[in-house]
Design a protein around this motif. Structure first.
Motif, PDB file in Angstrom:
ATOM      1  N   THR A 132       6.774 -12.103  -9.860  1.00 32.89           N
ATOM      2  CA  THR A 132       5.499 -12.843  -9.837  1.00 32.89           C
ATOM      3  C   THR A 132       5.697 -14.340 -10.055  1.00 32.89           C
ATOM      4  N   ILE A 133       6.725 -14.676 -10.859  1.00 34.36           N
ATOM      5  CA  ILE A 133       7.033 -16.093 -11.083  1.00 34.36           C
ATOM      6  C   ILE A 133       7.767 -16.678  -9.886  1.00 34.36           C
ATOM      7  N   CYS A 134       8.696 -15.910  -9.330  1.00 33.32           N
ATOM      8  CA  CYS A 134       9.487 -16.398  -8.192  1.00 33.32           C
ATOM      9  C   CYS A 134       8.608 -16.782  -6.999  1.00 33.32           C
ATOM     10  N   THR A 135       7.516 -16.072  -6.817  1.00 31.77           N
ATOM     11  CA  THR A 135       6.640 -16.342  -5.676  1.00 31.77           C
ATOM     12  C   THR A 135       5.897 -17.667  -5.818  1.00 31.77           C
ATOM     13  N   HIS A 136       5.863 -18.209  -7.032  1.00 30.64           N
ATOM     14  CA  HIS A 136       5.135 -19.460  -7.270  1.00 30.64           C
ATOM     15  C   HIS A 136       6.059 -20.653  -7.506  1.00 30.64           C
ATOM     16  N   ASP A 138       7.919 -22.362  -5.356  1.00 30.10           N
ATOM     17  CA  ASP A 138       7.715 -23.411  -4.352  1.00 30.10           C
ATOM     18  C   ASP A 138       6.468 -24.222  -4.642  1.00 30.10           C
ATOM     19  N   GLN A 139       5.394 -23.548  -5.058  1.00 32.69           N
ATOM     20  CA  GLN A 139       4.159 -24.265  -5.389  1.00 32.69           C
ATOM     21  C   GLN A 139       4.351 -25.179  -6.596  1.00 32.69           C
ATOM     22  N   PHE A 140       5.177 -24.704  -7.547  1.00 32.23           N
ATOM     23  CA  PHE A 140       5.447 -25.506  -8.741  1.00 32.23           C
ATOM     24  C   PHE A 140       6.130 -26.820  -8.357  1.00 32.23           C
ATOM     25  N   LYS A 142       6.158 -28.233  -5.455  1.00 32.78           N
ATOM     26  CA  LYS A 142       5.249 -29.021  -4.637  1.00 32.78           C
ATOM     27  C   LYS A 142       4.300 -29.823  -5.546  1.00 32.78           C
TER      28      LYS A 142
END
Length: 363
Positions: A132-136, A138-140, A142
């Motif tokens: 769940t953390i890995c999926t975010h 890239d957004q972090f 960005k």
């Protein structure tokens, strides 16, 4: 074994980074520059040097372990705050102070913690992050890129308020120039980050550091001179304020306005203002400027400017004789006593004493 080829601009870039590192250490550890507010400029240059070393290795496609460890911290959110803190410490206008400036450090701390948690997993492979953390992730990053554009601009605007009130103070001109140079460098970095945010591609910082080398040489040859001069004047002023003024007022004259003028000179030290004018003094005495000139001629042998410069030189002579001021430059003493330039100080001092300030001190 083939020698490593390093392009000329990359050599210039590396030299600039090393100069920045040396300057930071000089400010932080030299007895001539070390002080509570100067330390923040030293911290700023040290952090910028760390950022520069990181970028230099990344631009070359190299990734030593020490660079990876330094990259755990998001330094781009720290040096704008230390620089802002420096301008706040050098500001003498309490109305311009920024409340809660220390809370700005929280952005660096919080984001660095999150970045460290991610990097220790993805780069150092110390543990695995939940899916769940890995999926975010890239957004972090960005969001990091976006904040790297917004945050420096925000601190530049805040620091502008702090240097604005120095505009009429010739001795503080170097602070405005320092703000301009730092702002250009930071905006240059902002442009790089904006490109990275829009196109997800990191540009090399070689040209940025080539420009930075010009700024660093300016800081060495001009900034440090004014830097030391400003510090000397601040300390001279601090020591002088602690002393009770024991100068005697001329009570032989019957002119009450002239006695009031002497009080302004001896108690208020109005002649220490380099922008002092005849009209300004006349306004304080509630008389016309013409009458002010008249009473000065009646009670002295010179003009208004002669009278003011006489008292400036008188104070300078007293400070030169005081051993507590032996470690301060004669120019800093002269400027603090009201002269607005080195030429004006030396010319009027020799006119009053027949000696240069150095000759007088040696005598």
């Amino acid at each position: 074994m083939q020698p490593i080829q390093i392009p000329f601009l990359e050599i210039i870039s590396l030299l600039s980074v090393l100069h920045c590192l040396v300057l930071s250490l000089v400010i932080l550890f030299s007895k001539f520059f070390r002080s509570k507010h100067n330390n923040y400029l030293g911290y700023t240059l040290l952090i910028i040097a760390i950022v520069g070393i990181n970028n230099w290795f990344w631009d070359r496609g190299s990734n030593p372990t020490i660079i990876s460890l330094l990259d755990l911290f998001l330094w781009q959110f720290l040096y704008p705050v230390t620089l802002l803190h420096f301008f706040q410490k050098t500001s003498e206008d309490e109305t311009k102070k920024i409340v809660g400036i220390k809370y700005l450090y929280l952005l660096f701390i919080v984001l660095s913690v999150f970045n460290s948690v991610i990097s220790l997993s993805t780069i150092f492979n110390l543990y695995s992050l939940p899916q769940t953390i890995c999926t975010h992730v890239d957004q972090f990053y960005k969001a990091i890129s976006f904040l790297s554009v917004i945050f420096p601009i925000y601190t530049i605007i805040l620091s502008y308020r702090l240097v604005l009130h120095h505009k009429d103070n010739p001795s503080k001109k170097w602070l405005r120039q320092l703000w301009i140079y730092f702002s250009i460098l930071m905006l240059f970095g902002v442009a790089f980050e904006l490109y990275r945010f829009l196109y997800s591609e990191k540009l090399p910082f070689t040209y940025l550091w080539t420009f930075a080398s010009i700024f660093l040489y300016w800081l060495v040859y001009k900034g440090f001179y004014q830097f030391k001069l400003s510090n000397d004047r601040y300390e001279i002023r601090t020591i002088a304020k602690k002393e009770k003024n024991q100068l005697a007022t001329n009570t032989n004259t019957k002119n009450t306005h002239f006695n009031k003028l002497l009080l302004l000179i001896e108690k208020e030290k109005i002649h220490h203002d380099p922008n002092l004018s005849r009209d300004n003094v006349a306004e304080q005495l509630e008389i016309s400027s013409g009458y002010l000139s008249q009473i000065i001629k009646e009670n002295t042998t010179g003009s208004f400017s002669d009278f003011i410069n006489y008292h400036r030189v008188k104070d300078i002579k007293a400070l030169i004789k005081d051993p507590r001021f032996d470690n301060y430059s004669l120019l800093s003493i002269g400027l603090e006593c009201g002269f607005n330039s080195k030429t004006s100080f030396y010319t009027n001092f020799k006119k009053e004493t027949g000696l240069t300030p150095n000759q007088y001190k040696n005598k």
